[in-house]
Scaffold this motif. Structure first.
Motif, short mmCIF file in Angstrom:
data_model
loop_
_atom_site.label_atom_id
_atom_site.label_comp_id
_atom_site.label_asym_id
_atom_site.label_seq_id
_atom_site.Cartn_x
_atom_site.Cartn_y
_atom_site.Cartn_z
N PHE A 150 20.82 18.24 18.19
CA PHE A 150 21.16 18.43 19.59
C PHE A 150 22.60 18.03 19.84
O PHE A 150 23.09 17.03 19.31
CB PHE A 150 20.24 17.60 20.48
CG PHE A 150 18.85 18.16 20.60
CD1 PHE A 150 18.48 18.89 21.71
CD2 PHE A 150 17.93 17.98 19.58
CE1 PHE A 150 17.21 19.43 21.82
CE2 PHE A 150 16.66 18.51 19.67
CZ PHE A 150 16.29 19.24 20.79
N GLY A 173 19.83 22.23 21.87
CA GLY A 173 19.18 21.96 20.59
C GLY A 173 19.26 23.13 19.63
O GLY A 173 18.84 24.24 19.94
N PHE A 207 14.82 15.95 20.48
CA PHE A 207 15.98 15.71 21.35
C PHE A 207 16.25 14.22 21.51
O PHE A 207 17.39 13.75 21.39
CB PHE A 207 15.72 16.36 22.72
CG PHE A 207 16.61 15.88 23.83
CD1 PHE A 207 17.91 16.33 23.93
CD2 PHE A 207 16.13 14.99 24.77
CE1 PHE A 207 18.73 15.89 24.97
CE2 PHE A 207 16.93 14.54 25.80
CZ PHE A 207 18.24 14.99 25.89
#
Length: 615
Positions: free
Chosen positions: A231, A236, A359
């Motif tokens: 990310f 991402g 993430f």
């Protein structure tokens, strides 16, 4: 039969040296293969990360410099001779480019074609995306050509990311004799979709695979697609690298959101079979010269003018029908249309969970260097879901839940926050903010008498003071809990609720948050209760809106895709409902932006001096 390796890597943003070491580590792993790899393909901008903006000038190197540094890493790895294709930001003849270097490392056996090490090709990206999240043309120049080239093992061509979205690029590569088309990519994942086999993937990955399969199938070539992982500023890169056969079949796929090295033995005889079964490339070889001659040429002469006069032109007023024919019946949009098309807000909960956990791992630990996260727990579904995701990403021993009640807060909020803390087994802190809030208000208002909105804003900002101070105490990064619905409606306190530097829920509508929360196991009692900011006794979010989240989210969904209010009304909502949501959306843009600064120089931050938040 060359052995191909694809390394889908997570680069360290802006750190050329660290990324070279990682590449050297891959070469050391590849050295252990028996037989060894002939080619290792790395993603686009593997030496720096993709979204570096104005940092391009900091990380760009010449192809010669990169080749020299790769040679050092190759020798240190003790690897056998190998070819590499690696994406990097290049400086060449006083210009910056998004490029891919193809080079041979190490001396091949005597008599082997192209035995000596050296640079075989530098492809400079031709098609630069400058739309949506992309702004390439602001920072790099366009390449001007696509060329196939000879290697130790056969003939190849390189297309960088968006180059491959244009079918003509694959055609040029194949007509020049490419047997393998190498596609390094740094394309962020967006949306959710399903491939032909029913596998749920990010929608952008599904589209990429369709493009790559079409290129391979139409031209009878092998395609190696190497995707970045990780990310950058919330965007991402999904991995999911693939090898596609000349028949258009995906023969190997990398994992999502994880670093990996894939290997595959490429059989060039399959090119012969594929082109015999579908001689589309042969058709192009014969007919393309003739088609190019007619490209852009118009008919000339009196005869053609006569024909043009007789042509029936498109009439926009009648949607293309003949002028005297009746208009087609209008299509009526009814409430049930969402059922026919599928719920536009439906998400694949497990894919979303993996996406957001990845993430948090990237943004909290890898990008920002924290091992711990801290979450303000209100007892609502948003903060509860955030805590569940944080625990999966960081481990329960590394997540701190903070309860921050005010004297009028609902006891239920405290109880439900405690339920989350006990369910997850995380460390907790409880800070009563009553004295701080009331003490301040007593100084600015007689008897602390103030309207509920001001009091609520002070409470929200005091909670952020607590959260950020405890962040410094525990060395834990604050993790935000605001959802997309609240952010679009401006239903938060500026420089308060939306302040934490990392937020996993900010692109999920409230209804999507509920679905994901149910999937990860947030207690049902929290899912069932009406959402509330709990700033005023008895307050509910939907009561403040005057409309349910189920309606709000769908109206927002259509409005931010560019639909006019009348078009949204036609989807089954009342004009009053649409106007209410549209009014809040349009009047709260200021809340979603940083403060406006008067620009007086040519180095203004955010205008000329451009660096991403994670650079």
């Amino acid at each position: 039969m060359p052995r191909l390796a694809i390394a889908q890597l997570r680069p360290t943003k802006g750190d050329y040296g660290a990324n070279l070491q990682k590449i050297g580590g891959v070469l050391a792993q590849i050295a252990k293969l028996d037989p060894p790899a002939d080619l290792v393909v790395f993603p686009e901008t593997a030496t720096s990360g993709y979204f570096v903006e104005g940092g391009v000038r900091d990380v760009a190197v010449t192809a010669g410099t990169l080749f020299r540094d790769l040679t050092v890493e190759h020798e240190a790895a003790g690897a056998p001779p190998v070819d590499v294709a690696i994406g990097f930001y290049e400086v060449f003849q006083n210009h910056f480019y998004n490029s891919c270097l193809y080079a041979s490392l190490g001396n091949a056996s005597p008599g082997h074609a192209g035995a000596a090490p050296g640079i075989r090709q530098v492809h400079r990206k031709v098609f630069l995306p400058t739309y949506g999240v992309f702004d390439e043309e602001r920072f790099v120049d366009r390449g001007r050509e696509i060329r196939a080239f000879d290697t130790r093992w056969g003939r190849a061509a390189i297309l960088i990311c968006e180059d491959a979205w244009h079918s003509l690029s694959g055609t040029i590569a194949a007509l020049q004799g490419a047997q393998l088309v190498i596609v390094p990519s740094a394309s962020p994942a967006r949306g959710t979709g399903m491939d032909e086999e029913g596998i749920r993937l990010p929608a952008s990955v599904v589209r990429w695979e369709r493009i790559l399969r079409g290129m391979a199938d139409e031209h009878g070539v092998w395609v190696a697609f190497a995707s970045l992982v990780g990310f950058e500023g919330g965007k991402g890169f999904p991995g999911g690298s693939v090898v596609v056969s000349p028949a258009g079949d995906i023969v190997l796929r990398g994992p999502l959101f994880e670093e990996a090295v894939l290997t595959y033995d490429v059989d060039f005889e399959e090119i012969t079979r594929a082109r015999a079964e579908a001689p589309l490339l042969a058709d192009l070889e014969v007919n393309l010269p003739h088609l190019i001659k007619s490209l852009g040429s118009g008919e000339r002469g009196a005869g053609s003018r006569a024909r043009k006069r007789a042509t029936v032109k498109f009439d926009p007023a009648t949607n293309g029908t003949a002028p005297r024919s009746p208009l087609p019946a209008p299509k009526i949009h009814v409430v049930g249309r969402g059922v026919e098309e599928g719920d536009p807000l439906q998400i694949d909960a497990d894919l979303a969970r993996r996406w957001l956990v990845s993430f948090l791992k990237d943004e909290v630990v890898r990008r920002r260097g924290f091992t711990k996260g801290i979450v303000g727990l209100s007892g609502g579904v948003d903060s509860s879901l955030t805590a569940f995701l944080a625990v999966e990403a960081l481990g329960k021993e590394n997540v701190i839940g903070v309860r921050m009640p005010y004297r009028t807060s609902s006891p239920e909020s405290l109880d439900h926050a405690l339920l989350v803390i006990q369910t997850l087994g995380i460390q907790s802190v409880t800070i009563d903010i009553s004295a701080a809030v009331d003490g301040y208000l007593a100084q600015v208002e007689q008897n602390g008498d103030v309207d509920p909105t001001r009091r609520g804003n002070v409470m929200a900002r005091e909670r952020m003071i607590v959260l950020f101070d405890l962040s410094a105490k525990y060395k834990a990064l604050p993790i935000g809990t605001s959802n997309k619905s609240e952010r679009l409606l401006g239903y938060f306190t500026w420089h308060a609720d939306d302040t934490p530097p990392v937020n996993p829920l900010g692109d999920l509508f409230k209804t999507q948050v509920r679905a994901l929360a149910r999937h990860v196991g947030v207690p049902e009692v929290i899912l069932r209760k009406p959402p509330t900011p709990d700033l005023v006794p008895g307050q509910t979010t939907e009561g403040d809106f005057g409309i349910s989240y189920d309606k709000v989210d769908r109206i927002l969904y259509y409005l931010i895709r560019g639909m006019k209010p009348a078009e949204v009304v036609a989807r089954g909502f009342t004009p009053e409902e649409v106007a209410k949501v549209a009014g809040r959306l349009e009047s709260t843009h200021w809340k979603r932006r940083l403060p406006t600064v008067a620009m007086m120089s040519q180095t203004a931050i955010g205008e000329f001096y451009l660096r991403p938040v994670d650079y």
